[in-house]
Design a protein around this motif. Structure first.
Motif, mmCIF file in Angstrom:
data_model
loop_
_atom_site.group_PDB
_atom_site.id
_atom_site.type_symbol
_atom_site.label_atom_id
_atom_site.label_comp_id
_atom_site.label_asym_id
_atom_site.label_seq_id
_atom_site.Cartn_x
_atom_site.Cartn_y
_atom_site.Cartn_z
ATOM 1 N N GLY A 30 0.809 -1.245 0.035
ATOM 2 C CA GLY A 30 -0.012 0.103 -0.123
ATOM 3 C C GLY A 30 0.774 1.390 0.191
ATOM 4 O O GLY A 30 0.237 2.508 -0.272
ATOM 5 N N HIS A 31 2.305 1.111 0.338
ATOM 6 C CA HIS A 31 3.052 2.391 0.314
ATOM 7 C C HIS A 31 4.244 2.132 -0.218
ATOM 8 O O HIS A 31 4.781 1.151 -0.061
ATOM 9 C CB HIS A 31 3.175 2.754 1.965
ATOM 10 N N GLU A 44 2.027 -2.981 -4.877
ATOM 11 C CA GLU A 44 0.968 -3.162 -5.728
ATOM 12 C C GLU A 44 1.200 -3.293 -7.374
ATOM 13 O O GLU A 44 0.700 -4.069 -8.083
ATOM 14 C CB GLU A 44 0.132 -1.654 -5.724
ATOM 15 N N ALA A 45 2.392 -2.560 -7.913
ATOM 16 C CA ALA A 45 2.866 -2.813 -9.201
ATOM 17 C C ALA A 45 3.317 -4.176 -9.271
ATOM 18 O O ALA A 45 3.012 -4.655 -10.464
ATOM 19 C CB ALA A 45 3.925 -1.758 -9.437
ATOM 20 N N PRO A 62 0.162 -13.441 -4.025
ATOM 21 C CA PRO A 62 0.548 -11.890 -4.262
ATOM 22 C C PRO A 62 1.778 -12.105 -5.310
ATOM 23 O O PRO A 62 2.662 -12.938 -5.214
ATOM 24 C CB PRO A 62 1.420 -11.537 -3.012
ATOM 25 N N GLY A 63 1.648 -10.849 -6.110
ATOM 26 C CA GLY A 63 2.854 -10.838 -7.249
ATOM 27 C C GLY A 63 4.279 -10.778 -7.010
ATOM 28 O O GLY A 63 5.141 -11.294 -7.771
ATOM 29 N N GLY A 64 4.444 -10.237 -5.846
ATOM 30 C CA GLY A 64 6.000 -10.123 -5.455
ATOM 31 C C GLY A 64 6.588 -11.302 -5.657
ATOM 32 O O GLY A 64 7.624 -11.598 -6.335
ATOM 33 N N GLY A 66 9.453 -3.409 4.815
ATOM 34 C CA GLY A 66 8.005 -3.488 4.187
ATOM 35 C C GLY A 66 8.190 -4.672 3.125
ATOM 36 O O GLY A 66 9.167 -5.366 2.945
ATOM 37 N N GLY A 67 6.961 -5.238 2.774
ATOM 38 C CA GLY A 67 7.100 -6.508 1.962
ATOM 39 C C GLY A 67 7.746 -6.788 0.746
ATOM 40 O O GLY A 67 8.498 -7.566 0.493
ATOM 41 N N VAL A 68 7.986 -5.491 0.112
ATOM 42 C CA VAL A 68 8.705 -5.556 -1.084
ATOM 43 C C VAL A 68 10.275 -5.638 -0.746
ATOM 44 O O VAL A 68 11.137 -5.984 -1.419
ATOM 45 C CB VAL A 68 8.587 -4.360 -1.993
#
Ligand code: KG4
Ligand code: ZN
Length: 356
Positions: free
Chosen positions: A142-143, A168-169, A182-184, A278-280
């Protein structure tokens, strides 16, 4: 010494943890996560109604499990914390009501935690963590933000995404490539077999109204559109889709942009320490590129431990411990939940008259 029971239910992970500051540092005693990802992946993304229901079902078991693992009981706990913003309101409510009920029943403090402060605090779960001041690159679903942390709980946002967040991307591009949510992690997996230089996708700069660009800001919707166009072109030529090459080229350009702008920001601001959370931040290419760039500069890089990059309750417990022990604050039992709230105003979560 304080022991905190912390809960995280802001999105699609239900989580509980027990943390303490017994040895003068944050000590994770136990943590549990019940991921709902598999169920949501059937729908291609998070379904808020399903998420809240699952949190409600999962939380009692997770709380029971962290107590069983540590042989602690609720009477040993000094405070209960839960994420209260930002996130899906129905989901946030489950964690927040559970925490307030336990705190009320056992007459102990309740702390409402800002989810992004939780991600920031994940760095304190690393063995060697830096002390402020530092620059945080916070990249989640989200951020996407560059935050200067001057001192504990003093935040200044220096950069942000003007459209999609980096995570999100990843999720949207994965969907275009027919990869799961999830895409990552899905993109990372196939990108390993691809050529990261095969396709040159745009770096997405944000124009200033008077000319020039915002040097620390991001835009990821352009890269997503470029991927879409590339896929359409290849399909119209009846060629096989080079999924691995597209995934690698996309992952590479996103990581390159994140690294470049973070270092530019840190150098301009005279900060010699960058923190990645963060997740990424779980992305291996991004972690490697950050470390490689740091070796060219005099900047120190600290990476959040891999298991605490994506949502978890240990980071919420770490944030709560810092609030409780360094600021000696607690939240009002009247504090509710909010889908959005700026990190810079997270001090207000401990106001006698709460903002929401
Ligand atoms: O922090 P997080 O768990 O939840 C939010 O607060 O948003 O981040 C989830 C995001 C998702 O968009 C997911 O695709 C991304 O983090 N993510 C990754 C990786 N693991 C999770 N992105 C790239 N590479 C990964 N290995
Ligand atoms: Zn998160």
């Amino acid at each position: 010494m304080s022991i905190i029971l912390s809960l995280e239910t802001s999105c699609d992970e239900s989580a509980a943890a027990l943390v303490s500051n017994a040895k003068g540092k944050i000590d994770l005693l136990a943590h549990e996560i019940a991921s709902q990802i598999e169920e949501h992946s059937n729908w291609g993304g998070v379904v808020p109604e399903i998420a809240s229901r699952r949190h409600l079902e999962n939380l009692p078991f997770l709380i029971e499990e962290v107590f069983a693992k540590t042989k602690l009981e609720i009477k040993n706990i000094d405070a209960v914390a839960a994420t209260v913003t930002p996130g899906l309101t129905g989901s946030l409510l489950v964690g927040s009501i559970t925490a307030r009920t336990l705190a009320n029943l056992h007459q102990i403090p309740f702390l409402g935690i800002h989810h992004l402060e939780g991600h920031l605090a994940s760095i304190y779960l690393a063995k060697n963590h830096p002390k402020p001041p530092f620059l945080v690159l916070l990249v989640s679903g989200g951020h996407t933000e560059l935050i200067k942390v001057d001192a504990q709980h003093k935040y200044q946002r220096l950069g942000r995404s003007h459209d999609d967040a980096a995570g999100e991307a990843f999720d949207k591009v994965a969907r275009l490539l027919g990869l799961p949510y999830p895409g990552g992690p899905a993109i990372q997996k196939v990108a390993k077999f691809g050529d990261p230089k095969k396709f040159l996708f745009p770096k997405g700069r944000v124009s200033k109204p008077g000319g020039g660009f915002f040097p620390y800001d991001f835009s990821f919707s352009g890269v997503k559109t470029a991927v879409f166009r590339q896929i359409e072109k290849i399909r119209s030529e009846n060629k096989e889709l080079p999924i691995a090459d597209i995934a690698a080229s996309f992952e590479n350009i996103v990581a390159e942009v994140l690294v470049e702008r973070s270092f530019r920001c840190a150098l301009d601001q005279g900060l010699n320490s960058i923190v990645l959370v963060g997740g990424v931040a779980a992305n291996e290419r991004l972690r490697k590129m950050m470390l490689a760039k740091a070796s060219e500069n005099t900047i120190n890089i600290s990476l959040a431990p891999m298991e605490f990059c994506t949502d978890n309750a240990a980071m919420i417990g770490a944030a709560a411990l810092l609030r409780l022990t360094s600021d000696n604050v607690q939240s009002s039992m009247e504090l509710g939940v909010s889908a959005r709230w700026p990190l810079e105003k997270s001090d207000l979560l401990y106001d006698f008259n709460p903002p929401f």
